[in-house]
Write a protein that holds these residues in place. Structure first.
Motif, PDB file in Angstrom:
ATOM      1  N   THR A 114     -57.418 -25.408  36.177  1.00 20.00           N
ATOM      2  CA  THR A 114     -57.180 -24.048  35.678  1.00 20.00           C
ATOM      3  C   THR A 114     -55.691 -23.968  35.357  1.00 20.00           C
ATOM      4  O   THR A 114     -54.857 -23.999  36.251  1.00 20.00           O
ATOM      5  CB  THR A 114     -57.556 -22.988  36.728  1.00 20.00           C
ATOM      6  N   LEU A 115     -55.380 -23.886  34.079  1.00 19.62           N
ATOM      7  CA  LEU A 115     -53.999 -23.991  33.610  1.00 19.62           C
ATOM      8  C   LEU A 115     -53.414 -22.611  33.318  1.00 19.62           C
ATOM      9  O   LEU A 115     -53.775 -21.974  32.332  1.00 19.62           O
ATOM     10  CB  LEU A 115     -53.946 -24.849  32.343  1.00 19.62           C
ATOM     11  N   VAL A 173     -64.166 -30.611  31.605  1.00 20.96           N
ATOM     12  CA  VAL A 173     -64.220 -29.150  31.535  1.00 20.96           C
ATOM     13  C   VAL A 173     -62.982 -28.576  32.209  1.00 20.96           C
ATOM     14  O   VAL A 173     -62.710 -28.875  33.383  1.00 20.96           O
ATOM     15  CB  VAL A 173     -65.488 -28.597  32.221  1.00 20.96           C
ATOM     16  N   ASN A 174     -62.238 -27.770  31.477  1.00 20.28           N
ATOM     17  CA  ASN A 174     -61.021 -27.158  31.994  1.00 20.28           C
ATOM     18  C   ASN A 174     -60.924 -25.698  31.561  1.00 20.28           C
ATOM     19  O   ASN A 174     -61.609 -25.270  30.624  1.00 20.28           O
ATOM     20  CB  ASN A 174     -59.785 -27.914  31.494  1.00 20.28           C
ATOM     21  N   CYS A 175     -60.064 -24.950  32.249  1.00 20.42           N
ATOM     22  CA  CYS A 175     -59.792 -23.557  31.897  1.00 20.42           C
ATOM     23  C   CYS A 175     -58.339 -23.385  31.497  1.00 20.42           C
ATOM     24  O   CYS A 175     -57.455 -24.067  32.032  1.00 20.42           O
ATOM     25  CB  CYS A 175     -60.039 -22.634  33.091  1.00 20.42           C
ATOM     26  N   VAL A 176     -58.088 -22.456  30.592  1.00 18.17           N
ATOM     27  CA  VAL A 176     -56.746 -21.916  30.404  1.00 18.17           C
ATOM     28  C   VAL A 176     -56.763 -20.488  30.920  1.00 18.17           C
ATOM     29  O   VAL A 176     -57.739 -19.759  30.741  1.00 18.17           O
ATOM     30  CB  VAL A 176     -56.281 -21.969  28.930  1.00 18.17           C
ATOM     31  N   ASN A 177     -55.668 -20.089  31.577  1.00 18.93           N
ATOM     32  CA  ASN A 177     -55.617 -18.792  32.247  1.00 18.93           C
ATOM     33  C   ASN A 177     -54.376 -18.016  31.797  1.00 18.93           C
ATOM     34  O   ASN A 177     -53.353 -18.000  32.483  1.00 18.93           O
ATOM     35  CB  ASN A 177     -55.592 -18.993  33.764  1.00 18.93           C
ATOM     36  N   PRO A 178     -54.460 -17.370  30.625  1.00 17.28           N
ATOM     37  CA  PRO A 178     -53.279 -16.686  30.085  1.00 17.28           C
ATOM     38  C   PRO A 178     -52.999 -15.351  30.778  1.00 17.28           C
ATOM     39  O   PRO A 178     -53.875 -14.713  31.353  1.00 17.28           O
ATOM     40  CB  PRO A 178     -53.651 -16.444  28.621  1.00 17.28           C
TER      41      PRO A 178
END
Length: 253
Positions: A243-244, A183-188
Motif C-alpha cells: 500500500t503506497l 496486486v498493489n494499492c496506491v493511497n493518495p
C-alpha cells in the motif's frame, strides 16, 4: 584522469500490453488511460458515463470503451468477459458519499461498498482468471486512499471501504502471487483533480488538512498516475501486496 557518467533510465514501456482502467472518464482514471496509451499500451476504458468516454476517445483514438455501472455485478461481469485478454488492470472507480456518523444511510453504505469494494473483486476475478489461463502473469493496481489508514470526519463509510480495499488487495496478492500476478494499492491524499479543486479550494476546509501534510500541499494528478504506472510496470517486478502512500507524509505523522 577520467570521469564516469552513470545514467539511470526509468523509461517505462507497455508495448504489446493491454490495460483496463475503471473509472476512466475523469480525474485519475482519465489521465491514467492517456499515460498508458502514450507508453504504448492498448487501453480499454470503463466508465458509466458515455459522454466522458466519447470525449476521451477523441483524445485517444485507439481506445476501446466499456460503458457500464460497476455497481451492477452481472452487467459488469458480462462486459469485462467480452474485452479479451488484459495484462494490466487499474481499479480506479470509486464513490465518496460523505455523511456524519449519525446520519449514515443503508443506501449509501450499499452503494459505496458495491462500487469501492465489490466491483474491484468482480472485475479482478474476471481479469485474473484470464491471466491465470494464459500463464503470462500480470499486474493489478487498486486505487485506495489515505482514508484507509486515517480517520476523517464524515468519512465513516468511505474510510471503511478503503480499509476493506487495502486488505482485499493484500489477500489478492497472496493468492494470485503464485500465478505471477502482482496486486498493489496506491493511497493518495486529496488529489487536485477538477473535482478536488472545487471541493478543497476553500481555505477554511483545506488548511486543517494541509497542516497535517509535511510537504504542505495536496497531490497533483500526475503524481498518482506516475505511481500507478510504476507499479504496473516491470520496474516493480518484486513489489506485491504493498500500500503506497502518495500523501506528502500525512500517514507518517
Amino acid at each position: 584522469m577520467f570521469s564516469t557518467t552513470v545514467t539511470f533510465e526509468m523509461e517505462i514501456s507497455f508495448e504489446g500490453k493491454r490495460a483496463l482502467v475503471t473509472g476512466a472518464g475523469q480525474g485519475i482514471g482519465r489521465e491514467t488511460v492517456k499515460k498508458l496509451a502514450s507508453c504504448g499500451a492498448k487501453v480499454v476504458a470503463l466508465s458509466r458515463t458515455p459522454e466522458h468516454l466519447q470525449s476521451l476517445t477523441v483524445e485517444v483514438p485507439s481506445l476501446e470503451t466499456i460503458c457500464v455501472d460497476l455497481a451492477d455485478w452481472d452487467a459488469t461481469r458480462k462486459a469485462i468477459q467480452c474485452v479479451g485478454p488484459i495484462d494490466c488492470l487499474v481499479n480506479n472507480a470509486a464513490v465518496a458519499l460523505l455523511e456524519s456518523f449519525m446520519e449514515i444511510t443503508p443506501a449509501n453504505i450499499d452503494r459505496s461498498f458495491n462500487v469501492n469494494v465489490k466491483s474491484v473483486i468482480n472485475v479482478s476475478q474476471v481479469v485474473a482468471k484470464s491471466m491465470i489461463d494464459r500463464k503470462l502473469g500480470g499486474a493489478i493496481v487498486n486505487v485506495s486512499s489515505q482514508a484507509s489508514q486515517a480517520a476523517l470526519a464524515d468519512h465513516t463509510v468511505y474510510c471503511g471501504t478503503k480499509g476493506a480495499l487495502d486488505m482485499v488487495s493484500k489477500v489478492m496478492a497472496l493468492e494470485l502471487g503464485p500465478y505471477q500476478i502482482r496486486v498493489n494499492c496506491v493511497n493518495p491524499t486529496v488529489v487536485m483533480t477538477a473535482m478536488g479543486k472545487i471541493g478543497w479550494s476553500k481555505p477554511g476546509k483545506a488548511e486543517p488538512m494541509l497542516k497535517k501534510i509535511p510537504l504542505g500541499r495536496f497531490a497533483e494528478v500526475h503524481e498518482v498516475v506516475d505511481a500507478i504506472l510504476f507499479l504496473l510496470s516491470d520496474k516493480a517486478a518484486m513489489i506485491n501486496g504493498a500500500t503506497l502512500p502518495i500523501d506528502g507524509g500525512f500517514l507518517a505523522c
